[in-house]
Design a protein around this motif. Sequence first.
Motif, PDB file in Angstrom:
ATOM      1  N   UNK A  71      64.723 -35.758  28.260  1.00 38.92           N
ATOM      2  CA  UNK A  71      65.053 -36.386  29.544  1.00 38.92           C
ATOM      3  C   UNK A  71      65.838 -37.672  29.315  1.00 38.92           C
ATOM      4  N   UNK A  72      66.574 -38.094  30.338  1.00 42.09           N
ATOM      5  CA  UNK A  72      67.259 -39.385  30.265  1.00 42.09           C
ATOM      6  C   UNK A  72      66.339 -40.504  30.731  1.00 42.09           C
ATOM      7  N   UNK A  73      65.469 -40.177  31.661  1.00 42.46           N
ATOM      8  CA  UNK A  73      64.460 -41.140  32.109  1.00 42.46           C
ATOM      9  C   UNK A  73      63.134 -40.396  32.169  1.00 42.46           C
ATOM     10  N   UNK A  74      62.090 -40.997  31.672  1.00 47.22           N
ATOM     11  CA  UNK A  74      60.776 -40.348  31.668  1.00 47.22           C
ATOM     12  C   UNK A  74      59.719 -41.376  32.025  1.00 47.22           C
ATOM     13  N   UNK A  96      73.700 -37.613  26.694  1.00 46.69           N
ATOM     14  CA  UNK A  96      72.271 -37.849  26.604  1.00 46.69           C
ATOM     15  C   UNK A  96      71.989 -38.857  25.495  1.00 46.69           C
ATOM     16  N   UNK A 133      65.564 -42.507  25.775  1.00 49.48           N
ATOM     17  CA  UNK A 133      64.739 -42.404  26.979  1.00 49.48           C
ATOM     18  C   UNK A 133      64.145 -43.749  27.345  1.00 49.48           C
ATOM     19  N   UNK A 134      64.033 -43.960  28.640  1.00 46.06           N
ATOM     20  CA  UNK A 134      63.287 -45.123  29.116  1.00 46.06           C
ATOM     21  C   UNK A 134      61.898 -44.631  29.445  1.00 46.06           C
TER      22      UNK A 134
END
Lengths: 146, 133
Positions: free
Chosen positions: A121-124, A146, B125-126
């Motif tokens: 994911x790019x944001x989790x 990504x 990832x954030x």
Amino acid sequence: MNQRAMYSQSFTIKGGDFINAGTVSVRIKRLLKEIGLKPDIIYRAAICCYEAEMNVVMYANEATLDFTITVENITVKLSDKGPGIKNIELAMKEGYSTATEKMREMGFGAGMGLPNIKNNADVFEIESEIAKGTIISFKINLNGKH
Amino acid sequence: MLLKEIKELLKCNWYSSEELLNKEIQYCFAADLMSDVLRYGRTGSLLMTGLTSNQILQVAEILDLSGIIFVRGKKPDENIIATAELRKIPLLSTNLLLFDSCGILYAQGLRGGKSNLMENDEPKSNVQSIVHD
């Protein structure tokens, strides 16, 4: 920036239902394919959904999966009713698992599910309340590397 | 290499219509753990595994696997065979062990290929986590 939803749908996932496990993710994957998104986007979104869905089947009682596509990203929010996660830091560590023998026999429970969502994911984001449940949200950007 | 050539090399039984055996196979992946397939498998790979749980077909569809070869004489059940045929996922089985099956295909020039993730840079990832006690 336009954050208007192009498409959104909610699904229910039942905990312990190993027969139908994964069907929601397969439906989402087919949908993304029909929309004609790039293969690596479809692949990453499908893996994240499937890992998250299997977590619900293995550990929670039930969950709602809200799935939204905007011109910018795919957003998935999975809210479950279940035991919650005692130690998120441990749960995010590759190799840590509380899976039962049954789950391991099916080829799961290697402690790689949550880290794999994070990686794809790019944001989790993950939020958990003991004895109530866990909310997992992730975004996959449709543009950009990504 | 065509799947039907692989079928001959590994002396496989097959459970799919013959037209599905004309698929071109570019990469292979071998694992008994679905978590590993999901983490390291490359999309489009031919999967060699000893696992016959029904989740194998979901994983195959998520990763667009080109087919599945069950090793060590493992056989899929009828439900798996019927669903795989509907989804056009070829299923084969061999009595060979996983190591030997992979070795034979490797010697013929087939490779594992890098997993999709390994091709990327470090994931950015954030991650935010909150626990309510």
